[in-house]
Design an enzyme around this catalytic site. Structure first.
Site, PDB file in Angstrom:
ATOM      1  N   CYS A   1      39.768  42.337  38.653  1.00 18.20           N
ATOM      2  CA  CYS A   1      38.961  41.188  39.072  1.00 18.20           C
ATOM      3  C   CYS A   1      39.677  40.282  40.067  1.00 18.20           C
ATOM      4  O   CYS A   1      39.030  39.477  40.728  1.00 18.20           O
ATOM      5  CB  CYS A   1      38.505  40.385  37.854  1.00 18.20           C
ATOM      6  SG  CYS A   1      39.836  39.708  36.864  1.00 18.20           S
TER       7      CYS A   1
ATOM      8  N   GLU B   1      34.621  35.682  31.992  1.00 19.89           N
ATOM      9  CA  GLU B   1      35.609  36.122  32.989  1.00 19.89           C
ATOM     10  C   GLU B   1      34.955  37.185  33.853  1.00 19.89           C
ATOM     11  O   GLU B   1      34.706  38.305  33.400  1.00 19.89           O
ATOM     12  CB  GLU B   1      36.854  36.677  32.295  1.00 19.89           C
ATOM     13  CG  GLU B   1      37.966  37.083  33.245  1.00 19.89           C
ATOM     14  CD  GLU B   1      39.152  37.644  32.492  1.00 19.89           C
ATOM     15  OE1 GLU B   1      39.603  38.754  32.829  1.00 19.89           O
ATOM     16  OE2 GLU B   1      39.642  36.968  31.560  1.00 19.89           O
TER      17      GLU B   1
END
Length: 485
Positions: free
Chosen positions: A284, A250
């Protein structure tokens, strides 16, 4: 007097060093932590792998459920302390850290519930001559030892997302938190043990060097590698994994938003400001690139600037702070360098664009930075939103898709056909309609595409990735056929 945390390795081992953990806002010493070297990594892997290989020692689901539920109760009892300490350690404002703790508690309960509802399958047999007189079904087993390497920006909830599913799946787990924010991880692992989890099932340590971390991740005894962090490090580690090891990566993105000419600007600007300046943009899927129809683009940019200038920036432990520090002073300087580069290339700074103190940067809105500057091409991971005007929707989508990263995206419009067109054409694993790109609930799929990641996150999906299907096929004695009357 600050607390000192030993490595949480289930075997006595000498520390290779000591790490001081300081608050990103003011540098205050929060605690210290023993660092693990080669001996600690070997001990942790040996304990975990021996445990996995001895099936008589595996914890039954009922025991795993009980541990996770007790952990959630302990977290509820200490929620305010967990939130304050996470805010001090990671810099996320207290009001948002309280939300993070609530999410983490719910995530632990989600892990427990998965074992009640997620099961194997019956495989059809007796449907032709080859499958006659057989029965087949699958059950799920743990994939092996899990090694989880985590990031700083959600110091409690990210650990829950990586460790909780491993425990639920029955995998021994070794977690390496970010060196900037290891204390929330250590508290969570300690709570698991207080709730009755045997120490060998979850071990935690920070390594003394990157080489030691690489040795931990790439060992042949690792069955699954879970990584949250930079794409450079994630892809490098993936390339070195032992044959057969699974992984989930991720990374980050530079989240794009399309704002159509018919959008509700008051609603859009409020949501985009939240999605871009939440945790000082250190998320993110933070809003970074906003492509707005030329008829409303300047008004939207000015509305965003108005929201930004009214945000209270400062001490993350104060209840009225809305934007806290960046994780390190070097990141403040980097963000400012990127903004100065964009400004020299022609971008207009509508607000912010300045350092407030060594650790804090003013929430910034940029108007029309060129496509070739870093802030238009790379993840800024800071409190900056860029606004670009567009005339044609498909051109805006093409610009949104032009980067080698893709994660979540958004579109603001009242036109369902336009929303569906953007949804169908944007490079993204999720497209939010009339909401910001940072929207997330912990049971939904969460996946980076292109360079932004590999595999699917979200607690139920991680739980599934940490298991293998094991099939039983039984050949049954043929029963005599009854004559047809």
């Amino acid at each position: 007097m600050t607390d000192h945390y030993p490595m949480l390795v289930a075997r006595d081992v000498e520390a290779a060093g000591r790490l001081d953990v300081r608050a990103p806002f003011d540098g205050q010493l929060l605690g210290s932590l023993d660092l693990g070297g080669t001996a600690a990594v070997e001990a942790a892997l040996d304990v975990a792998y021996r445990l996995f290989r001895n099936r008589d020692l595996w914890l039954p689901p009922a025991e795993r459920i009980a541990v996770l539920r007790r952990t959630a109760r302990l977290m509820e009892e200490r929620a305010e302390t967990l939130a304050i300490e996470a805010a001090r350690e990671g810099g996320k404002p207290l009001l948002d850290s309280r939300v993070e703790v609530a999410r983490a508690i719910d995530g632990v309960l989600n892990c427990a519930e998965l074992m009640r509802s997620d099961a194997g399958n019956v495989i059809p047999m007796n449907i032709n001559a080859a499958s006659a007189d057989r029965v087949a079904f699958t059950q799920r087993e743990p994939v092996g030892v899990v090694v989880a390497v985590s990031a700083f920006n959600h110091p409690l909830n990210l650990i829950v997302h990586q460790v909780g599913p491993a425990i639920a799946a029955g995998c021994p787990v070794i977690v390496k938190p970010a060196g900037d924010t290891p204390l929330s991880c250590m508290r969570f692992v300690s709570l698991l043990r207080e709730a009755g989890l045997p120490a060998e099932w979850c071990q935690a340590l920070v390594t003394e060097s990157n080489d030691i971390s690489t040795a931990l991740v790439c060992d042949a005894r690792v069955g699954f590698f879970s990584f949250i962090g930079s794409s450079r490090v994630g892809w490098m580690l993936r390339s070195k994994l032992a044959p057969g090891a699974r992984c989930a990566l991720e990374h980050g993105g530079a989240a794009p938003v399309i704002v159509a000419g018919d959008a509700d600007l008051e609603m859009a600007s409020a949501k985009l400001a939240k999605g871009g300046f939440y945790h000082a943009g250190q998320v993110c899927v933070s809003v970074q690139r906003v492509f707005a129809h030329r008829s409303i683009a300047r008004r939207l940019a000015e509305a965003l600037a108005d929201h930004a200038t009214r945000l209270k920036v400062g001490d993350p432990t104060m209840p009225d702070t809305e934007v806290g520090p960046l994780i390190r002073p070097a990141e403040v300087q980097r963000v400012d360098d990127w903004i100065r580069e964009a400004e020299r290339a022609g971008a207009e700074v509508l607000c912010g664009g300045r350092t407030l103190m060594t650790s804090c940067y003013a929430p910034t809105v940029l108007w029309e930075p060129p496509d070739n500057v870093r802030i238009s091409r790379e993840e800024v991971f800071g409190p900056v939103i860029c606004v670009y005007a567009y005339d044609d929707l498909d051109d805006a989508i093409a610009r949104a898709n032009a980067l080698p990263v893709a994660f979540q995206a958004a579109v603001f419009t009242r036109d369902l056909a336009l929303a569906m067109r953007a949804y169908a054409r944007l490079d993204a694993s999720a497209v939010m309609v009339n909401d910001h790109t940072a929207f997330r609930v912990d049971w939904m799929p969460f996946a980076g595409l292109k360079e932004s990641g590999l595999g699917v996150g979200g607690i139920p999906y991680t739980f599934r990735e940490m298991q293998v299907d094991k099939m039983f096929v039984g050949s049954l004695p043929s029963s005599p056929r009854r004559p047809v009357p």
